[in-house]
Write an enzyme that holds these catalytic residues in place. Structure first.
Site, PDB file in Angstrom:
ATOM      1  N   ASN A 176      46.738  40.482  42.144  1.00 50.27           N
ATOM      2  CA  ASN A 176      46.909  41.469  41.082  1.00 50.27           C
ATOM      3  C   ASN A 176      46.199  40.970  39.822  1.00 50.27           C
ATOM      4  O   ASN A 176      45.645  39.856  39.812  1.00 50.27           O
ATOM      5  CB  ASN A 176      48.411  41.693  40.832  1.00 50.27           C
ATOM      6  N   CYS A 185      42.533  48.417  35.866  1.00 50.78           N
ATOM      7  CA  CYS A 185      42.794  47.717  37.129  1.00 50.78           C
ATOM      8  C   CYS A 185      41.652  47.926  38.114  1.00 50.78           C
ATOM      9  O   CYS A 185      41.323  47.022  38.891  1.00 50.78           O
ATOM     10  CB  CYS A 185      44.091  48.249  37.728  1.00 50.78           C
ATOM     11  N   HIS A 201      47.144  52.281  41.065  1.00 51.88           N
ATOM     12  CA  HIS A 201      46.797  50.914  40.677  1.00 51.88           C
ATOM     13  C   HIS A 201      45.789  50.338  41.671  1.00 51.88           C
ATOM     14  O   HIS A 201      45.915  50.542  42.867  1.00 51.88           O
ATOM     15  CB  HIS A 201      48.071  50.069  40.631  1.00 51.88           C
ATOM     16  N   GLN A 213      44.713  41.882  32.894  1.00 51.86           N
ATOM     17  CA  GLN A 213      44.099  43.073  32.283  1.00 51.86           C
ATOM     18  C   GLN A 213      44.757  43.432  30.951  1.00 51.86           C
ATOM     19  O   GLN A 213      44.199  44.218  30.179  1.00 51.86           O
ATOM     20  CB  GLN A 213      44.174  44.256  33.250  1.00 51.86           C
TER      21      GLN A 213
END
Ligand SMILES: *[C@@H]1O[C@H](CO)[C@@H](O)[C@H](O)[C@H]1NC(C)=O
Length: 347
Positions: A311, A155, A290, A149
């Site tokens: 992630n 996110c 997040h 990102q």
């Protein structure tokens, strides 16, 4: 610092895998008054490794101080040997904790009263006994490569897209990398604000009303807010029918959902900055800031149960972009609040 030389070398060798041998030699030669010069040299090598440039000497000096403090924190943490996971000098090593959270996480947080699904939980009646001991959706080809990102707090878009990529693969047999940028640019109503933050359920709702999403390659990621390119967005590559929420604060329910498909979750990422490997465990906050995606679960060789989490910080972070987080903790909200707001798209 009280770290003896052999211990420090061992940590550098076994944990900070990306560190080339020159760094180990430099640390080994480190002595007294040379420490500052060695740290400055290490910072230079780190800058080269991550392509970092600073606007002037003052900024570089300030960043060196932050880098020095972070390296000390990381080495002290690892040398303690009390943890089931370890930290590394990664791409975030010149950022303070506040700077890290300001750029990498969801600035607006995740509201308790944001968009939540009103539909049921389709995995409700799945028997816990019938669940596999471990799940890794990557082995079924349902997970695209780890994305990055960069300096944009979207996110939420990466989390929602990864969950959607999973269910699209499981339902159609096709793994299609889908566009986060379309969400950043076009899903700008309600709780979703591009790089300033958003919610996964808001993203799912947008995707439903938009009739789907286009591909990553058709509408590529720019890591910045932009004007919605409707002509690109109109080229739909995959769609979902709706989304559902996993019952909150229930890791057993989350396990049922993850056994069915990749699931979007919100976590408190305050202890994520330097994670490099192992099963993250111990105290962690529950201020959800997040969005990530659970793509499996399992048991480590030492018996620790974990959630396998994808992630969106590139592959130099964590275990090639993934984090394993302790599963079935005493707190019903889960490690870092992972069980507080899980949801998934439906087809
Ligand atoms: C689960 O079982 C109950 C009782 O049979 C039923 O009412 C409910 O609709 C089932 N839920 C799902 C999602 O199938």
């Amino acid at each position: 610092m009280a770290i003896s030389k052999p211990v420090l070398l061992a940590i550098l060798c076994c944990c900070i895998c990306s560190y080339h041998s020159a760094a180990v030699v430099a640390a080994g030669e480190l002595a007294g008054g040379d420490a500052a010069a060695a740290m400055a040299a290490r910072h230079e090598r780190w800058m080269a490794q991550y392509g970092r440039e600073y606007k002037d000497a003052a900024e570089k000096a300030r960043r060196l101080e932050v880098f020095r403090a972070n390296v000390a924190f990381i080495e002290t943490f690892n040398a303690g040997g009390k943890s089931t996971y370890w930290l590394g000098v990664n791409q975030f090593a010149d950022l303070t904790g506040e700077e890290f959270r300001a750029t990498m996480t969801n600035k607006k947080g995740f509201s308790a009263n944001g968009v939540r699904a009103s539909t049921g939980f389709r995995y409700e009646n799945v028997s816990a006994d019938a669940l596999p001991a471990s799940v890794d959706w990557r082995t079924k080809g349902a997970v695209t490569p780890v994305k990055d990102q960069a300096q944009c707090g979207c996110c939420w878009a990466f989390s929602a897209v990864a969950a959607m990529e999973g269910i699209v693969k499981l339902s159609t047999g096709k793994l299609i990398s889908l566009s986060e940028q379309e969400l950043v640019d076009c899903d700008v109503h309600g709780d979703d604000h591009g790089c300033e933050g958003g919610e996964m359920d808001g993203a799912f709702q947008f995707i439903v009303s938009n009739g789907g999403l286009t591909t990553e390659s058709n509408y590529p990621y720019t890591a910045a807010d932009g004007r919605c390119k409707a002509a690109l967005a109109a080229n739909v590559a995959a769609s979902i029918r709706g989304y559902e929420d996993v019952p909150a604060n229930d890791e057993a329910a989350l396990m049922k959902a993850v056994a069915g498909q990749p699931v979007s979750v919100a976590v408190d990422a305050s202890s994520f900055q330097f994670y490099q490997g192992g099963v993250m465990a111990g105290s962690c906050g529950t201020s959800l800031d997040h969005g990530v995606t659970v793509v499996g679960y399992g048991t480590a060789s030492d018996g620790a149960k974990y959630w396998l989490v994808k992630n969106s910080w590139g592959t130099t972070w964590g275990e090639a972009g993934y984090v394993r987080m302790e599963k079935d903790v005493d707190d019903s909200r889960g490690m870092c609040g992972i069980a507080m707001q899980p949801s998934y798209p439906t087809v």
